[in-house]
Design a protein around this motif. Structure first.
Motif, PDB file in Angstrom:
ATOM      1  N   MET A   1       0.845  -1.197   0.000  1.00 27.79           N
ATOM      2  CA  MET A   1       0.000   0.000   0.000  1.00 27.79           C
ATOM      3  C   MET A   1       0.878   1.243   0.000  1.00 27.79           C
ATOM      4  O   MET A   1       1.841   1.337   0.756  1.00 27.79           O
ATOM      5  CB  MET A   1      -0.924   0.000   1.223  1.00 27.79           C
ATOM      6  CG  MET A   1      -1.794   1.240   1.324  1.00 27.79           C
ATOM      7  SD  MET A   1      -3.074   1.085   2.583  1.00 27.79           S
ATOM      8  CE  MET A   1      -4.240   0.034   1.720  1.00 27.79           C
ATOM      9  N   LYS A   2       0.527   2.190  -0.857  1.00 27.61           N
ATOM     10  CA  LYS A   2       1.314   3.412  -1.009  1.00 27.61           C
ATOM     11  C   LYS A   2       1.155   4.320   0.208  1.00 27.61           C
ATOM     12  O   LYS A   2       0.058   4.519   0.709  1.00 27.61           O
ATOM     13  CB  LYS A   2       0.873   4.144  -2.276  1.00 27.61           C
ATOM     14  CG  LYS A   2       1.686   5.396  -2.602  1.00 27.61           C
ATOM     15  CD  LYS A   2       1.253   5.961  -3.956  1.00 27.61           C
ATOM     16  CE  LYS A   2       2.015   7.211  -4.320  1.00 27.61           C
ATOM     17  NZ  LYS A   2       1.650   8.389  -3.535  1.00 27.61           N
ATOM     18  N   ASN A   3       2.287   4.851   0.665  1.00 25.92           N
ATOM     19  CA  ASN A   3       2.290   5.822   1.751  1.00 25.92           C
ATOM     20  C   ASN A   3       2.156   7.218   1.130  1.00 25.92           C
ATOM     21  O   ASN A   3       3.017   7.664   0.384  1.00 25.92           O
ATOM     22  CB  ASN A   3       3.590   5.717   2.555  1.00 25.92           C
ATOM     23  CG  ASN A   3       3.558   6.567   3.812  1.00 25.92           C
ATOM     24  OD1 ASN A   3       3.136   7.708   3.802  1.00 25.92           O
ATOM     25  ND2 ASN A   3       4.036   5.989   4.919  1.00 25.92           N
ATOM     26  N   ASP A   4       1.052   7.917   1.453  1.00 27.62           N
ATOM     27  CA  ASP A   4       0.758   9.209   0.818  1.00 27.62           C
ATOM     28  C   ASP A   4       1.184  10.416   1.646  1.00 27.62           C
ATOM     29  O   ASP A   4       0.836  11.550   1.311  1.00 27.62           O
ATOM     30  CB  ASP A   4      -0.750   9.303   0.520  1.00 27.62           C
ATOM     31  CG  ASP A   4      -1.186   8.358  -0.585  1.00 27.62           C
ATOM     32  OD1 ASP A   4      -0.436   8.219  -1.568  1.00 27.62           O
ATOM     33  OD2 ASP A   4      -2.266   7.750  -0.457  1.00 27.62           O
ATOM     34  N   TRP A   5       1.936  10.178   2.717  1.00 28.59           N
ATOM     35  CA  TRP A   5       2.395  11.311   3.530  1.00 28.59           C
ATOM     36  C   TRP A   5       3.275  12.240   2.706  1.00 28.59           C
ATOM     37  O   TRP A   5       4.140  11.798   1.952  1.00 28.59           O
ATOM     38  CB  TRP A   5       3.167  10.820   4.746  1.00 28.59           C
ATOM     39  CG  TRP A   5       3.791  11.944   5.533  1.00 28.59           C
ATOM     40  CD1 TRP A   5       4.978  12.560   5.281  1.00 28.59           C
ATOM     41  CD2 TRP A   5       3.233  12.598   6.673  1.00 28.59           C
ATOM     42  NE1 TRP A   5       5.204  13.548   6.190  1.00 28.59           N
ATOM     43  CE2 TRP A   5       4.149  13.604   7.066  1.00 28.59           C
ATOM     44  CE3 TRP A   5       2.071  12.441   7.414  1.00 28.59           C
ATOM     45  CZ2 TRP A   5       3.926  14.438   8.154  1.00 28.59           C
ATOM     46  CZ3 TRP A   5       1.843  13.269   8.502  1.00 28.59           C
ATOM     47  CH2 TRP A   5       2.767  14.250   8.867  1.00 28.59           C
ATOM     48  N   SER A   6       3.052  13.538   2.866  1.00 26.04           N
ATOM     49  CA  SER A   6       3.865  14.549   2.193  1.00 26.04           C
ATOM     50  C   SER A   6       4.221  15.632   3.198  1.00 26.04           C
ATOM     51  O   SER A   6       3.329  16.234   3.813  1.00 26.04           O
ATOM     52  CB  SER A   6       3.095  15.165   1.019  1.00 26.04           C
ATOM     53  OG  SER A   6       3.703  16.364   0.590  1.00 26.04           O
ATOM     54  N   ASN A   7       5.508  15.887   3.374  1.00 26.97           N
ATOM     55  CA  ASN A   7       5.944  16.923   4.315  1.00 26.97           C
ATOM     56  C   ASN A   7       5.402  18.291   3.922  1.00 26.97           C
ATOM     57  O   ASN A   7       4.985  19.081   4.777  1.00 26.97           O
ATOM     58  CB  ASN A   7       7.468  16.978   4.383  1.00 26.97           C
ATOM     59  CG  ASN A   7       8.052  15.791   5.139  1.00 26.97           C
ATOM     60  OD1 ASN A   7       7.419  15.259   6.057  1.00 26.97           O
ATOM     61  ND2 ASN A   7       9.242  15.369   4.760  1.00 26.97           N
ATOM     62  N   SER A   8       5.394  18.568   2.619  1.00 24.13           N
ATOM     63  CA  SER A   8       4.938  19.881   2.160  1.00 24.13           C
ATOM     64  C   SER A   8       3.441  20.055   2.404  1.00 24.13           C
ATOM     65  O   SER A   8       2.988  21.125   2.828  1.00 24.13           O
ATOM     66  CB  SER A   8       5.262  20.075   0.675  1.00 24.13           C
ATOM     67  OG  SER A   8       4.600  19.098  -0.113  1.00 24.13           O
TER      68      SER A   8
END
Length: 678
Positions: A1-8
Motif C-alpha cells: 500500500m502506497k504511503n501518501d504522507w507529504s511533508n509539504s
C-alpha cells in the motif's frame, strides 16, 4: 500500500489551521485522518476513527487533558477539527478498572465530559482510544487485514504474518468491553504499536501523527504481501449467458417489489456492474459464501447480514424475471424473519424488527442493485457491498470465507448506537423519484428546489445544454440533456433514470415554448412546431413514465404545466393556447385510463410567470395585446399581485402529495374569473 504522507502538504495543513486558531497537533490529526479516509481500501463512508490526546482550555480558562476523537456523522475523508470533539481524558481513564457499564451510560458519560456540549457524539470507540497511552491512535477496516482474519485459520495466519510488535484481539463487540479487552492485551505487552482486531479491523498508534499513519500503511502492506504469496484457485463461475432484458428494464420491477405498501416506504435502487461484482455474483457457490455475513460488523447496518441472489434462466423474458424476482424477494423476507426470530431470543432487550427488504440484490449475468431509503444510502450500500465482494472473493480463492457468528452480526445490526448513525428524521417525499422537464427555467428550477427540500430525489431534464451545465456545476443531482420532443431522447433519459434510481414516482412535465400569431394567418410550420413543443413533448414523457410506473405496480403521479390558455385563450396567442387546450384533455385522459392502477394525473394552470418562456419581450407584447402597461399586465389579477415561479412549484407539490386527487387542475394566476374552471 502506497504511503501518501507529504511533508509539504503537512506544512500546508499546519499553516491553514493555525490561521483558524488550531494547534499543530490538531492540524496533523486532520491531515492523516483525511489520508486514511480517502483510501477506499482502508475505510468507507464513516467507517474507522482516529484520535489525538492534547490540552484544551475550557470556557472558564482551566486547562484540561482531552481526547479529540472522531465524532458520529463525520467521514474521515473530509473531516475538519469540528469533527474531532474534545472529551475530558481524566474522567475516561478513571473508568479503566470498572468491569462494565451499559451503552446508555457510556454515551451519557462521554457526552457529559465534552468540552463543548454542542459537539457531535464521540465515537463508540472513545474509551478504546483513551485507554491506549499514545498521543495518536488510528483505526481502519483495511481490506487486506479483513482478508487475513476472515477465514478459518485467521488467527494462526495473523500470528504468522505479524510479529512481537503486533497484538491480536479476539472478536469483541465494539464499545466499553472491547476497550477493556484492548487494555488487557496491551498491558501484557507494552511493546506493541499495532492491534489486529479479529473480523473487525486494525489499530495503530504512536507519538506523532506520521508515526501512527506510517505504521498503518506498514502493517496493511504486510497483510497484502502475505495474501499475494498464497496459492490462488479462481472462484468457479456459472455459464455466461444473455437474457432478453437489461438493467433499466428490471430495476422498476425490483423497486416495485421492495416497496413497503403498508408504510408507503419507497426505496431507491441503484445499478452498477464491474469486474469485481461480476466475478463475485457469478460464482457457482455465491449463495453460500455471500450469506455468511459482512467482512466487518458495522457494514451490516447498511447492507443487512446477507444479500439477495437472483439467478435468471437463459433467454428468459421480462415476465419470467417478474415471476422469479417476486418469488425470491418473498423468500428473502422469510429468511430475514427467521434470522430475526432466532437471534432476538439470544438477547436480553426486546428488539423491534427492521424492514425485511434486502439492501443488495445481485442478478446473475446482469449486475448489482444497491438499495436505500434515499440515493445516498443506496450508493453507500453499493460501495460497501462492492468492498465485501472483493474481500470475500479473494478469501475464497485461497481458503473459505468465515466471519463472526450470526448472533454477533445481529447484535451490531440492532445496536442502538449503530442504528443512530442511519436513523435520521424522514422527510415527506424521501424515497420518491421526481423528474422535472424544462428544469433550467424559472418554474422548473423552483419546482426542483421545492421537491428536493422535501426529501425527493430529483432529476432535471432540459434541452438547453449550456444552462443545464451551469446548473450541474452548482448541484449534485442528476441532470440529463434531453429533447422531450424526440421519443428516442426521452427513452434514453428514462432508461438512465431507471439505472440510477430504479424508477419514477412523479413526472412534472413542465417544458414548453410560447408562439404568437393571429390564428387564421399563422404559418402552418409555427403551429405544428408549437404542438410538438407544448403537446407531444408532454405525451412523450408521460407515456414513458407510465410504462415505468406500471412495472413498479405502486401508484405514480403525472403533473402537467398546462396554462390558463387552455380555458381562457388570449388574443393573438392561439399557436400557444391550442396545444395547451389539447394538453388539458391529455391530462384528463391519463387520469381516466390509469386511475385504476393508482396513477394520478393532474395539472397546473398558471398565468403570467416571469421566466425564460415569458421574458421581457414576451411580457411587453402581451401587455400591448391587452392595451395595458407591463406592470399592470403582470399584476392584472383579482389579488393585484404578481404570481411567481415558486407559487407554481407549491401548486405542483400540493398536487403531488394529494393522494386522493386525480383529473384535477389547480389554477395559479392570482385570480381570473374567465380562466376559472367549473
Amino acid at each position: 500500500m502506497k504511503n501518501d504522507w507529504s511533508n509539504s502538504v503537512a506544512k500546508q495543513f499546519i499553516s491553514k489551521y493555525k490561521k483558524l486558531g488550531f494547534a499543530e497537533e490538531i492540524a496533523l490529526r486532520v491531515y492523516t485522518t483525511q489520508l486514511l479516509g480517502k483510501n477506499n481500501n482502508l475505510v468507507l463512508h464513516g467507517g474507522g476513527n482516529t484520535s489525538v490526546k492534547t490540552v484544551i482550555k475550557d470556557i472558564d480558562g482551566e486547562n484540561h487533558n482531552v481526547l479529540c476523537v472522531k465524532g458520529s456523522g463525520w467521514d474521515m475523508a473530509d473531516i475538519e477539527p469540528e469533527g474531532l470533539p474534545a472529551v475530558k481524558l481524566d474522567p475516561l481513564l478513571s473508568l479503566k478498572n470498572k468491569k462494565y457499564i451499559t451503552d446508555e451510560n457510556m454515551v451519557n458519560f462521554q457526552k457529559r465530559n465534552l468540552i463543548n456540549t454542542k459537539s457531535p457524539n464521540p465515537s463508540v470507540e472513545t474509551f478504546l482510544h483513551a485507554f491506549l497511552p499514545f498521543k495518536y491512535v488510528d483505526h481502519t477496516h483495511a481490506d487486506a487485514v479483513l482478508n487475513v482474519t476472515n477465514r478459518p485459520n485467521g488467527l494462526n495466519f495473523c500470528k504468522k504474518i505479524f510479529r512481537d510488535n503486533v497484538g491480536i484481539v479476539p472478536y469483541v463487540m465494539p464499545g466499553f468491553l472491547l476497550a477493556k479487552k484492548v487494555h488487557e492485551i496491551y498491558s501484557k505487552n507494552q511493546d506493541v504499536n499495532c492491534l489486529i482486531l479479529m473480523n473487525h479491523g486494525i489499530f495503530t498508534f504512536g507519538s506523532t501523527a506520521k508515526e501512527s499513519y506510517d505504521l498503518m500503511i506498514k502493517y496493511v502492506s504486510q497483510a497484502e504481501r502475505a495474501i499475494k504469496k498464497l496459492k490462488i484457485k479462481k472462484v468457479k463461475q456459472i455459464v455466461n449467458f444473455s437474457t432478453k432484458y437489461n438493467s433499466h428494464e428490471i430495476s422498476p420491477i425490483i423497486r416495485g417489489l421492495l416497496t413497503e405498501k403498508k408504510t408507503d416506504q419507497k426505496f431507491i435502487v441503484n445499478y452498477r456492474l464491474n469486474e469485481h461484482i461480476k466475478y463475485f455474483m457469478n460464482g457457482k457457490d455465491v449463495k453460500t459464501y455471500s450469506s455468511k455475513g459482512t467482512i466487518t460488523p458495522d457494514h451490516v447496518i447498511r447492507v443487512k447480514p446477507f444479500p439477495l441472489i437472483i439467478s435468471p434462466k437463459k433467454s428468459s423474458s421480462l415476465s419470467d424475471f417478474q415471476q422469479i424476482a417476486e418469488k425470491e424477494i418473498k423468500s428473502f423476507r422469510k429468511k430475514y424473519l427467521s434470522y430475526f426470530n432466532q437471534n432476538k431470543l439470544k438477547v436480553k432487550e426486546e428488539k423491534t424488527m427492521l424492514d425485511t427488504s434486502p439492501r443488495i440484490v445481485f442478478v446473475q449475468n446482469i449486475g448489482m442493485f444497491s438499495i436505500g431509503t434515499n440515493f445516498k444510502a443506496a450508493k453507500i450500500a453499493g460501495d460497501l457491498a462492492e468492498a465485501n465482494a472483493k474481500v470475500i472473493s479473494s478469501v475464497e480463492e485461497t481458503s473459505k470465507y468465515q466471519t463472526i457468528a450470526k448472533k454477533d452480526i445481529f447484535d451490531i445490526e440492532y445496536w442502538s448506537l449503530e442504528q443512530a448513525k442511519i436513523n435520521k428524521e424522514k422527510k415527506l417525499l424521501e424515497g420518491n423519484v421526481v423528474v422535472v422537464t424544462g428544469s433550467s427555467g424559472t418554474i422548473g428550477f423552483e419546482t426542483y428546489k421545492m421537491f428536493k427540500n422535501n426529501g425527493a430525489e430529483v432529476v432535471l431534464l432540459d434541452n438547453n445544454l449550456s444552462k443545464l451545465r451551469q446548473i450541474q456545476s452548482n448541484i449534485d443531482d442528476l441532470c440529463i440533456h434531453c429533447d422531450v420532443r424526440n421519443k428516442k431522447s426521452v427513452k434514453n433519459a428514462f432508461n438512465l433514470i431507471c439505472k440510477e434510481f430504479g424508477g419514477v414516482d412523479i413526472l412534472i412535465s413542465n417544458a414548453g415554448s410560447a408562439s404568437e400569431g393571429t390564428i387564421g394567418e399563422v404559418n402552418d410550420k409555427v403551429l405544428r412546431q408549437s404542438f410538438e413543443d407544448n403537446f407531444f413533448s408532454h405525451q412523450n414523457c408521460a407515456a414513458e413514465a407510465v410504462k415505468i410506473m406500471m412495472k413498479q405496480k405502486h401508484n405514480g403521479c403525472l403533473l402537467f404545466n398546462i396554462s390558463k390558455q387552455s380555458v381562457n385563450p388570449g388574443k393573438n396567442f392561439g399557436p400557444y393556447g391550442l396545444p395547451k387546450a389539447a394538453l388539458l384533455s391529455l391530462c384528463k385522459q391519463y387520469a381516466l385510463d390509469y386511475g385504476a392502477y393508482g396513477i394520478r394525473s393532474n395539472g397546473v394552470n398558471a398565468d403570467r410567470i416571469k421566466s425564460g418562456l415569458m421574458n421581457n419581450k414576451m411580457i411587453k407584447a402581451r401587455a400591448q395585446a391587452r392595451s395595458v402597461s407591463t406592470n399592470d399586465y403582470m399584476k392584472g389579477n383579482l389579488l393585484l399581485d404578481e404570481v411567481k415561479g415558486e407559487d407554481v412549484a407549491k401548486a405542483f407539490f400540493h398536487l403531488a402529495i394529494s393522494k386522493k386527487t386525480t383529473g384535477a387542475v389547480l389554477t395559479v394566476d392570482g385570480g381570473n374569473i374567465a380562466a376559472s374552471l367549473r
